[in-house]
Write an enzyme that holds these catalytic residues in place. Structure first.
Site, mmCIF file in Angstrom:
data_model
loop_
_atom_site.group_PDB
_atom_site.id
_atom_site.type_symbol
_atom_site.label_atom_id
_atom_site.label_comp_id
_atom_site.label_asym_id
_atom_site.label_seq_id
_atom_site.Cartn_x
_atom_site.Cartn_y
_atom_site.Cartn_z
ATOM 1 N N LYS A 262 0.837 -1.213 0.000
ATOM 2 C CA LYS A 262 0.000 0.000 0.000
ATOM 3 C C LYS A 262 0.870 1.260 0.000
ATOM 4 C CE LYS A 262 -2.064 -1.326 3.850
ATOM 5 N NZ LYS A 262 -1.401 -2.634 4.102
ATOM 6 N N ARG B 156 -9.754 0.012 8.961
ATOM 7 C CA ARG B 156 -9.372 -1.372 9.198
ATOM 8 C C ARG B 156 -10.472 -2.158 9.903
ATOM 9 N NH1 ARG B 156 -3.312 -0.396 9.013
ATOM 10 N NH2 ARG B 156 -2.309 -2.341 9.539
ATOM 11 N N ARG C 271 11.665 -5.501 4.752
ATOM 12 C CA ARG C 271 11.302 -4.086 4.518
ATOM 13 C C ARG C 271 12.237 -3.126 5.247
ATOM 14 N NH1 ARG C 271 5.216 -2.181 5.344
ATOM 15 N NH2 ARG C 271 5.357 -3.265 7.342
ATOM 16 N N ARG D 157 11.277 -1.255 11.059
ATOM 17 C CA ARG D 157 10.243 -1.177 12.086
ATOM 18 C C ARG D 157 10.384 -2.306 13.101
ATOM 19 N NH1 ARG D 157 4.729 -0.453 8.764
ATOM 20 N NH2 ARG D 157 4.003 -1.695 10.537
ATOM 21 N N ARG E 291 -0.330 -9.890 13.094
ATOM 22 C CA ARG E 291 -0.963 -8.840 12.269
ATOM 23 C C ARG E 291 -1.818 -9.465 11.161
ATOM 24 N NH1 ARG E 291 4.493 -5.793 11.261
ATOM 25 N NH2 ARG E 291 3.458 -4.717 9.574
HETATM 26 P P1 ADP Z 1 2.183 -1.960 3.203
HETATM 27 O O1 ADP Z 1 2.211 -0.445 3.155
HETATM 28 O O2 ADP Z 1 0.975 -2.518 2.530
HETATM 29 O O3 ADP Z 1 2.394 -2.511 4.568
HETATM 30 P P2 ADP Z 1 4.769 -1.739 1.812
HETATM 31 O O4 ADP Z 1 4.484 -0.842 0.678
HETATM 32 O O5 ADP Z 1 5.519 -1.175 2.963
HETATM 33 O O6 ADP Z 1 3.416 -2.459 2.313
HETATM 34 O O7 ADP Z 1 5.554 -3.013 1.223
HETATM 35 C C1 ADP Z 1 6.043 -4.055 2.071
HETATM 36 C C2 ADP Z 1 7.423 -4.528 1.570
HETATM 37 O O8 ADP Z 1 7.250 -5.230 0.331
HETATM 38 C C3 ADP Z 1 8.400 -3.387 1.282
HETATM 39 O O9 ADP Z 1 9.705 -3.808 1.654
HETATM 40 C C4 ADP Z 1 8.287 -3.175 -0.237
HETATM 41 O O10 ADP Z 1 9.517 -2.687 -0.804
HETATM 42 C C5 ADP Z 1 7.974 -4.589 -0.726
HETATM 43 N N1 ADP Z 1 7.062 -4.618 -1.889
HETATM 44 C C6 ADP Z 1 6.042 -3.759 -2.171
HETATM 45 N N2 ADP Z 1 5.409 -4.126 -3.315
HETATM 46 C C7 ADP Z 1 6.054 -5.238 -3.766
HETATM 47 C C8 ADP Z 1 5.882 -6.096 -4.914
HETATM 48 N N3 ADP Z 1 4.903 -5.889 -5.821
HETATM 49 N N4 ADP Z 1 6.715 -7.133 -5.053
HETATM 50 C C9 ADP Z 1 7.695 -7.376 -4.130
HETATM 51 N N5 ADP Z 1 7.917 -6.613 -3.044
HETATM 52 C C10 ADP Z 1 7.105 -5.541 -2.851
HETATM 53 P P1 ADP Z 2 1.129 -2.595 8.047
HETATM 54 O O1 ADP Z 2 0.157 -2.234 6.966
HETATM 55 O O2 ADP Z 2 2.507 -2.812 7.540
HETATM 56 O O3 ADP Z 2 0.662 -3.673 8.962
HETATM 57 P P2 ADP Z 2 0.689 -0.068 9.449
HETATM 58 O O4 ADP Z 2 1.837 0.864 9.467
HETATM 59 O O5 ADP Z 2 -0.481 0.269 8.612
HETATM 60 O O6 ADP Z 2 1.305 -1.466 9.108
HETATM 61 O O7 ADP Z 2 0.176 -0.301 10.937
HETATM 62 C C1 ADP Z 2 1.050 -0.633 11.995
HETATM 63 C C2 ADP Z 2 0.218 -0.870 13.267
HETATM 64 O O8 ADP Z 2 -0.468 0.336 13.616
HETATM 65 C C3 ADP Z 2 -0.868 -1.919 13.129
HETATM 66 O O9 ADP Z 2 -0.396 -3.230 13.386
HETATM 67 C C4 ADP Z 2 -1.879 -1.448 14.188
HETATM 68 O O10 ADP Z 2 -1.450 -1.808 15.499
HETATM 69 C C5 ADP Z 2 -1.791 0.062 14.088
HETATM 70 N N1 ADP Z 2 -2.759 0.649 13.129
HETATM 71 C C6 ADP Z 2 -2.468 1.294 11.957
HETATM 72 N N2 ADP Z 2 -3.586 1.718 11.350
HETATM 73 C C7 ADP Z 2 -4.625 1.316 12.140
HETATM 74 C C8 ADP Z 2 -6.041 1.425 12.048
HETATM 75 N N3 ADP Z 2 -6.632 2.019 10.988
HETATM 76 N N4 ADP Z 2 -6.783 0.882 13.038
HETATM 77 C C9 ADP Z 2 -6.210 0.301 14.105
HETATM 78 N N5 ADP Z 2 -4.887 0.139 14.255
HETATM 79 C C10 ADP Z 2 -4.090 0.651 13.282
#
Ligand code: ADP
Ligand code: ADP
Length: 209
Positions: free
Chosen positions: A14, A89, A123, A155, A166
């Site tokens: 995302k 979420r 990541r 992170r 998660r």
């Molecule tokens: P989210 O915001 O949904 O948690 P991220 O954008 O941070 O996800 O992506 C998670 C990890 O996967 C990052 O290290 C990113 O560089 C990698 N990533 C994102 N899109 C792809 C893809 N299409 N193929 C492989 N790795 C990806």
């Molecule tokens: P990712 O998509 O990689 O799991 P985020 O950065 O979106 O991570 O979220 C990290 C943490 O922050 C989640 O595991 C949760 O604890 C909290 N969080 C983020 N967004 C929300 C939300 N919309 N509602 C509840 N908790 C959230």
């Protein structure tokens, strides 16, 4: 004013896609995860409430998140709408959002669970500009991240145990939102198990519809 939602499991891409479509949409990225991490770092009351939930991979209570979004949407750069990343979420969050700002597109980036652990455990990002990279799939190149103060950040919740928690949280509390948004006719799924650029092309095509 109209907003879009980037939806999907942790590690779906995302944030990565948000960076790439920001220019095309003209909408600022609003990541509740980033906002919460900033609150934890600053030691605010919100941060103190959120910390334990985040470390154990659980959701932060809806009321905390909804208050954050209500404030964020009043900021100047949000006047034409925003691109939500990681929000809503839960169904109560989506119901609250519907009262706050209209949403035109919910884009679900679909990635199978077995890909998620490898994505999250590799990541890293720039602590200064937020650009996201991956040890194997998207390493930082010779040109760097594009800002002048590259500083690698990993992170603390990007470890295998927390990822599994998660993912469970996602399946139990967040994935039911897909049906909720599908029934509203604004839900679009894209296959996220492909090259980053191919996914971007699909998302931009969805946004033109
Ligand atoms: P989210 O915001 O949904 O948690 P991220 O954008 O941070 O996800 O992506 C998670 C990890 O996967 C990052 O290290 C990113 O560089 C990698 N990533 C994102 N899109 C792809 C893809 N299409 N193929 C492989 N790795 C990806
Ligand atoms: P990712 O998509 O990689 O799991 P985020 O950065 O979106 O991570 O979220 C990290 C943490 O922050 C989640 O595991 C949760 O604890 C909290 N969080 C983020 N967004 C929300 C939300 N919309 N509602 C509840 N908790 C959230």
């Amino acid at each position: 004013m109209s907003s879009i939602v980037l939806f999907g499991p942790p590690g779906a891409g995302k944030g990565t896609q948000a960076e790439r479509i920001m220019d095309a949409t003209g909408l600022p990225q609003v990541s509740t995860g980033d906002m919460l991490r900033a609150a934890v770092k600053a030691g605010t009351e919100t941060g103190m409430v959120a910390k334990g939930f985040m470390e154990s991979g659980q959701l932060v209570p809806d009321s905390v998140i909804i208050d954050l979004i209500k404030d964020r949407i009043l900021e100047d750069d949000a006047k034409n709408g925003v691109m939500f990343d990681g929000f809503p979420r839960t169904i109560p969050q989506a119901e609250a959002l519907a009262e706050i700002t209209p949403v035109t597109h919910v884009i679900a980036i679909e990635v199978p669970d077995e890909r998620i652990v490898e994505r999250i455990c590799g990541r890293y990002s720039c602590a200064n500009c937020g650009s996201v990279f991956h040890d194997l799939f998207n390493p930082i190149g010779d040109d760097g991240c594009g800002c002048e103060k590259w500083q690698e950040k990993r992170r603390s919740d990007d470890n295998e145990a927390t990822v599994n928690s998660r993912l469970n949280t996602y399946h139990e509390q967040t994935s039911p939102l897909a049906e909720w948004y599908r029934s509203k006719g604004i839900f679009h799924a894209v296959n996220g198990d492909r090259a980053i650029d191919e996914i971007t092309v699909d998302i931009l095509a969805v946004l033109e519809r």
